[in-house]
Write an enzyme that holds these catalytic residues in place. Structure first.
Site, mmCIF file in Angstrom:
data_model
loop_
_atom_site.group_PDB
_atom_site.id
_atom_site.type_symbol
_atom_site.label_atom_id
_atom_site.label_comp_id
_atom_site.label_asym_id
_atom_site.label_seq_id
_atom_site.Cartn_x
_atom_site.Cartn_y
_atom_site.Cartn_z
ATOM 1 N N ILE A 43 0.864 -1.179 0.000
ATOM 2 C CA ILE A 43 0.000 0.000 0.000
ATOM 3 C C ILE A 43 0.904 1.234 0.000
ATOM 4 O O ILE A 43 1.577 1.531 0.989
ATOM 5 C CB ILE A 43 -0.936 0.017 1.229
ATOM 6 C CG1 ILE A 43 -1.773 -1.272 1.268
ATOM 7 C CG2 ILE A 43 -1.831 1.242 1.200
ATOM 8 C CD1 ILE A 43 -2.656 -1.491 0.070
ATOM 9 N N GLN A 55 -10.274 5.072 -1.097
ATOM 10 C CA GLN A 55 -10.829 4.255 -2.171
ATOM 11 C C GLN A 55 -11.749 3.169 -1.621
ATOM 12 O O GLN A 55 -12.827 2.922 -2.165
ATOM 13 C CB GLN A 55 -9.694 3.614 -2.961
ATOM 14 C CG GLN A 55 -9.014 4.555 -3.940
ATOM 15 C CD GLN A 55 -9.922 4.882 -5.103
ATOM 16 O OE1 GLN A 55 -10.092 4.101 -6.025
ATOM 17 N NE2 GLN A 55 -10.532 6.056 -5.059
ATOM 18 N N LYS A 71 -0.830 -4.013 -6.064
ATOM 19 C CA LYS A 71 -1.902 -4.722 -6.755
ATOM 20 C C LYS A 71 -3.060 -3.811 -7.163
ATOM 21 O O LYS A 71 -3.781 -4.117 -8.102
ATOM 22 C CB LYS A 71 -2.446 -5.845 -5.864
ATOM 23 C CG LYS A 71 -1.479 -7.008 -5.658
ATOM 24 C CD LYS A 71 -2.161 -8.096 -4.841
ATOM 25 C CE LYS A 71 -1.326 -9.350 -4.766
ATOM 26 N NZ LYS A 71 -2.023 -10.429 -4.019
ATOM 27 N N GLY A 107 -8.764 0.060 -6.159
ATOM 28 C CA GLY A 107 -9.962 0.777 -6.580
ATOM 29 C C GLY A 107 -11.211 -0.082 -6.661
ATOM 30 O O GLY A 107 -12.305 0.344 -6.305
ATOM 31 N N GLU A 108 -11.060 -1.327 -7.138
ATOM 32 C CA GLU A 108 -12.224 -2.174 -7.379
ATOM 33 C C GLU A 108 -12.536 -3.110 -6.211
ATOM 34 O O GLU A 108 -13.700 -3.377 -5.924
ATOM 35 C CB GLU A 108 -11.993 -3.029 -8.638
ATOM 36 C CG GLU A 108 -11.322 -2.331 -9.795
ATOM 37 C CD GLU A 108 -12.203 -1.342 -10.531
ATOM 38 O OE1 GLU A 108 -13.435 -1.414 -10.374
ATOM 39 O OE2 GLU A 108 -11.662 -0.509 -11.269
#
Length: 738
Positions: free
Chosen positions: A627, A636, A699, A702-703
């Site tokens: 992160i 997010q 990685k 957002g989703e």
């Protein structure tokens, strides 16, 4: 002294510009002589235009022209020219191309005037005669017409073992169907484009887009323009959620008018017209799951039926997620499409994952209850350590730790297993959980790094920033790489003239553009070290790049602490500026599967008498590699959780199938969560080290934040009430009716 910028809670560097109003969005750019376009949309869902009466509109003082399929500049004839980098298979919609009406709300005319109010008034005077044809817009009614559509010769279907036989032989079985409605993105900023006529045939366009380069290439193809005559910029974007991945019709219409009138034109859609664009497709998901007496999965069947337009076959991966999470030898997965007379669906946050995992995680909860096994324990019993579709291990997967930390934070061990057994006054209390999974993707991307002798660093890439903090991410990585103060770094993006970058979406921007920045900065580092070694009796003579660090006071040898300042190194080479461009590509031959994971725990409180539902607590534990900025990443996830609450309880676009038209095309009737709907949300980032996935070990987040949220809430509603609502959104009437 070295200062680390990665891993720190850094505020958005573009935050002040946004809150102060200094940030200009696509339809806020004003130039001398700017004209305004207003779009006229079709009132029928299928048919053809017999005649468009434009005389009354043209007679209005201030109207410059009315463009229709009969009156417009030349456009590309081939439908391939209207494709773009994320277009699905089929024939993309071509605005004002011919007389055919393919969906309700299709743009059929553009009125251009000196003032926006004049254009809008004149548009109301246009009369259109249609030859109407019978339309089909109801997915449920057309379900029997669903069939498999292949992409690049492959379908999303998958079989292993004998799922039907195993299902019949298993002692514990469920067969269920789940439904999701159409949902629209509804970002704050409406789609708009300002096409600035440069006076020599060149056009500069400010557009609301998640991919300025994608839009530039689209315009080049549609209008047959040289690349150097068209430039697309999107320095600030007021939300997207996937709606801006493809060029929307305001873009070619603004450029069409600007080329015809040889002056600047701005076209902005209304909130109502935002519902004529793409959307999350409605779907019906049928699942048949079975387990043995120990709670181990014996069979897993999942069929997804969704909708698409008559002219494109839009679909994403909806059904294979279970094979990434749960071990099962006998599996049958399939997805089918029904062609309807609507515009094409498009990507909406976590496309495929958000929809598929809703049904999968609700079905897993139902099977766990049928087996009398705690839902969390049930998932751990069936935990998979490999991707069963690709038959590969994961580069990293800390999902077990997500379960552990999330459950501990939430207090899952205090959950009473019986439905309707937990109360708070006159409210039923429900606790539900679900798993999230999303692809950890990387796309080919390029970036440029330029360092000047005074220590200023500029980073540039043609990506976009739709809200996740891309400006800040780019700045942090560059500052870390070069060891310069973060306030000395300038990030440039949202410009098709900058180095290549894919559209911003899929949670792959940091891994793609970030890794390109890494490559570009490494190039600058190599050149700086080379110059530093030209200094007579250089303390860095013979040093390799991995032997040194780059800090605020220069280049420092790791072993003996000897250093050369950046200014001295550049002076030795007699240069004022070092500029390098770098490109990063994904490892296509990796032996591992790359995914992010999460564990969601949700609490709902439901008024026992009137059925009002409140989501009072959510804990989302996420494993997403390294992160880079916990503050941005947490933001997010928070936003994604709110979107998941909307999916579970609020959002639904309603069509009147008599007219084939969406009816609640406004913020009064299309419900989204507001402040009163959002309560405590805790985000946990589980430590996950992944040296294989990319040089940064990232990685994307957002989703993953929305995947599984709706399922966790739906499972909590069942725990609270004993009622399974399998048709989203979960509303009071459905609770009281069941």
């Amino acid at each position: 002294m070295r200062t680390s910028y990665l891993g720190k809670r850094t505020s958005r560097i573009d935050g002040h510009a946004k809150v102060s109003g200094a940030a200009k969005y696509a339809a806020e750019h004003k130039v001398a002589g700017l004209a305004y376009g207003f779009v006229v949309t079709a009132a029928i869902a299928k048919g053809r235009i017999r005649r468009i009466h434009t005389a009354d509109a043209l007679a209005v003082t201030g109207v410059l022209d009315v463009f229709t399929h009969e009156h417009r500049p030349k456009l590309a004839a081939s439908h391939e020219k209207y494709s773009d980098e994320v277009a699905p298979p089929g024939s993309p919609f071509r605005p004002l191309y011919d007389a055919q009406v393919r969906f309700s709300g299709q743009p059929v005319a553009l009125v251009v005037a000196e003032e926006p109010e004049i254009a809008r008034f004149a548009a109301s005077l246009i009369r259109i005669e249609y030859e109407q044809r019978k339309h089909v817009t109801d997915l449920e009614a057309q379900r029997s017409r669903a069939r498999i559509f292949r992409e690049n010769g492959e379908s999303h279907s998958h079989k292993r073992g004998h799922a039907d036989k195993a299902f019949k032989q298993a002692p514990i079985r469920i067969e269920v169907e789940y439904r999701m409605p159409i949902e629209h993105h509804n970002p704050m900023e409406m789609f708009g484009a300002t096409a600035i006529w440069e006076g020599d045939g060149r056009i500069t366009v400010y557009d609301k887009t998640q991919g300025p380069l994608n839009c530039r290439n689209y315009l080049v193809n549609v209008f047959g323009m040289p690349e150097d005559e068209i430039r697309v910029l999107s320095p600030y974007v007021g939300g997207g959620f996937g709606s801006g991945l493809r060029p929307q019709y305001e873009l070619p219409l603004a450029v069409l008018a600007a080329r015809a009138l040889r002056r600047s034109v701005q076209v902005t859609l209304t909130r109502q017209q935002m519902f004529t664009l793409g959307y999350r497709a409605a779907n019906i998901q049928s699942l048949a799951l079975a387990a043995d007496r120990d709670g181990k999965l014996a069979s897993f069947r999942h069929e997804w039926i969704g909708m698409t337009s008559q002219f494109e076959n839009f679909q994403r991966n909806y059904v294979t997620w279970s094979s990434l999470l749960y071990t099962c030898a006998d599996v049958e997965l399939a997805q089918k499409l029904v062609k309807l007379d609507h515009n094409s669906p498009c990507d909406m946050r976590a496309p495929g994952g958000a929809e598929g995992m809703f049904a999968i995680e609700c079905a897993m909860d139902e099977l766990a209850h049928a087996a009398a096994v705690d839902p969390l324990k049930f998932r751990l019993i069936n935990y998979s350590d490999k991707d069963q579709i690709e038959d590969k291990p994961y580069s990293s997967k800390e999902l077990r730790e997500c379960y552990r930390q999330g459950a501990e934070k939430f207090g899952w061990s205090r959950r009473s297993p019986q439905s309707r057994s937990m109360k708070d006054g006159n409210e039923l209390v429900g606790w539900g959980m679900a798993t999230g999974v999303w692809e950890a993707m990387q796309m080919k991307a390029s970036a440029k790094a330029a360092l000047t002798a005074n220590g200023s660093l500029e980073i540039a890439s043609a990506t976009a920033d739709i809200g996740p903090g891309t400006y800040t991410m780019m700045t942090q990585i560059a500052a870390e790489m070069m060891g310069v103060p973060i306030e000395h770094v300038t990030a440039k993006l949202g410009d098709s003239n900058l180095p290549h970058a894919p559209v911003e979406g899929g949670s792959f921007t940091t891994s793609s553009v970030g890794c390109a920045i890494h490559v570009a900065c490494r190039g600058v580092q190599k050149e700086l070290l080379r110059l530093a070694q030209r200094i007579p009796q250089s303390p860095l003579a013979g040093a390799k790049l991995d032997d040194v660090t780059f800090e605020q006071d220069g280049i420092r040898h790791k072993s003996n602490n000897a250093a050369v300042s950046l200014a001295d190194a550049m002076r030795a080479g007699n240069v004022e500026r070092i500029e390098k461009e770098g490109t990063a590509e994904p490892n296509e031959n990796s032996k591992y599967s790359h995914y992010t994971h999460s564990a969601i725990f949700a609490e709902v409180k439901i008024d026992e008498q009137i059925g009002v539902i409140r989501v009072t607590r959510v804990v989302n534990a996420v494993a997403a590699g390294r992160i880079l900025n916990p503050k941005l990443a947490e933001s997010q996830i928070l936003g994604a959780v709110v979107g998941g609450i909307g999916m579970a309880l609020h959002e639904e676009t309603v069509a009147d199938h008599r007219f084939g038209r969406f009816m609640n095309h406004n913020f009064a009737d299309y419900h989204v969560p507001v402040h009163a709907d959002v309560h405590a949300i805790d985000v946990i980032f589980v430590e996950e080290k992944d040296d294989e996935i990319n040089p940064l070990g990232v990685k994307g987040v957002g989703e993953i934040g929305i995947v599984g949220i709706a399922a966790a809430i739906a499972n909590a509603v069942y725990h609270a009430t004993g009622k399974r609502i399998r048709d989203l959104p979960i509303t009071i009437d459905k609770l009281l009716r069941n």
